[in-house]
Design an enzyme around this catalytic site. Structure first.
Site, short mmCIF file in Angstrom:
data_model
loop_
_atom_site.label_atom_id
_atom_site.label_comp_id
_atom_site.label_asym_id
_atom_site.label_seq_id
_atom_site.Cartn_x
_atom_site.Cartn_y
_atom_site.Cartn_z
N HIS A 146 0.84 -1.20 0.00
CA HIS A 146 0.00 0.00 0.00
C HIS A 146 0.87 1.25 0.00
O HIS A 146 0.62 2.20 -0.77
CB HIS A 146 -0.90 -0.04 1.24
CG HIS A 146 -1.71 1.20 1.46
ND1 HIS A 146 -3.03 1.32 1.06
CD2 HIS A 146 -1.39 2.39 2.06
CE1 HIS A 146 -3.48 2.51 1.40
NE2 HIS A 146 -2.50 3.18 2.01
N GLU A 147 1.89 1.26 0.85
CA GLU A 147 2.76 2.44 0.94
C GLU A 147 3.60 2.60 -0.33
O GLU A 147 3.81 3.73 -0.81
CB GLU A 147 3.66 2.35 2.17
CG GLU A 147 2.92 2.23 3.49
CD GLU A 147 1.92 3.36 3.72
OE1 GLU A 147 2.10 4.45 3.13
OE2 GLU A 147 0.95 3.16 4.47
#
Length: 294
Positions: A146-147
């Site tokens: 996600h990051e």
């Protein structure tokens, strides 16, 4: 560099659009007659609006490390198996995303993670000790995905652009309204009166709240994209769905206000949802279930 160019061009575009709009409406000519130089005000507003946002972006990595106490892992000499796994996982995800390897850091705190940095190929991905101890490796990998997706999508620069645009409008419109009230309604003809400064303060508060709603909406959209991006990088949506479900049962760790939007979770209901930088976990899971990953 493309995003920095976009940043500068957006700045110029905002100034041009505001100037043309004022000219079409006849406001510019009227205010010029009242002694307000709109061109100078536009330049001042853009400088204040974009300048602060741009500086905060450039120093975002430094500020993140300093404010959270994040410790960057030396990729050549990790101090534990867990650190080695974190670096290897982030680097693999970055390779799949087609970006440079971000710095990987750990910081002490409740469950959370974030990514920041002005450049896609020189970013920072950090996870908290609370998140590492609360999740399985698969779930942590999904959070890291996600990051990394945030970095690959250029979300930090995009949000800075949006913040700069709305800041420019807030500064500009507050002073236009303040000048109008001071000169036209209160009939002040000697410099800027108390009416001007009072109206500017009130308008900046009101316009600032409206601007916060706009920025928060864009921030929520990028969270959906980063969730989907993680699923693509992981090759399946289930790991990110599991990570989100786990986050829903945890008390998220607070990040410094200056980059709270960079965290992995947040969001609320009711009126506060308008100002939330993250959608509720349940909505993110539903959106991920329906997302097209091809």
């Amino acid at each position: 560099m493309k995003r920095i160019f976009l940043f500068l061009m957006t700045n110029i575009a905002v100034m041009v659009v505001l100037s043309i709009t004022m000219s079409i409406l006849g406001v510019g000519r009227y205010l010029d007659e009242q002694g307000l130089n709109l061109t100078q005000l536009l330049i001042f507003s853009a400088f204040i609006g974009f300048g602060g946002a741009f500086i905060s972006l450039l120093i975002s990595k430094w500020m993140a490390k300093r404010s959270t106490g994040a410790r960057v892992i030396d990729p050549q000499a990790p101090s534990s198996r867990q650190e080695a796994w974190l670096v290897e996982t982030v680097h693999q995800l970055a390779d799949r995303a087609g970006i440079g390897h971000p710095e990987v850091a750990i910081y002490d705190g409740p469950p959370n993670a974030f990514a920041t940095g002005a450049f896609r190929n020189n970013a920072l991905v950090a996870v908290s000790t609370g998140l590492l101890s609360s999740m399985t490796e698969e779930e942590v990998a999904a959070v890291l995905g996600h990051e990394v997706a945030h970095v690959a999508n250029g979300d930090m620069v995009t949000l800075t652009l949006i913040q700069g645009v709305v800041n420019t409008f807030v500064v500009f419109l507050a002073r236009v309204v303040g000048y109008f009230v001071d000169r036209v309604i209160l009939k002040n003809e000697r410099g800027l009166g108390l009416g001007y400064f009072g109206v500017v303060i009130v308008c900046e508060i009101i316009f600032g709240l409206l601007a916060s709603i706009i920025v928060a909406w864009f921030s929520r959209q990028r969270e959906y994209r980063a969730d989907s991006g993680s699923a693509k990088l992981m090759g399946a949506r289930e790991p990110m769905m599991k990570a989100l479900a786990r986050l829903g049962g945890l008390q998220p760790g607070k990040l410094p206000e200056s980059f709270e939007a960079a965290g992995i979770s947040g969001g609320g209901g009711g009126i506060s949802a308008l100002f939330s930088t993250h959608p509720p976990i349940e909505q993110r899971i539903r959106a991920l279930q329906n997302a097209q990953l091809s």
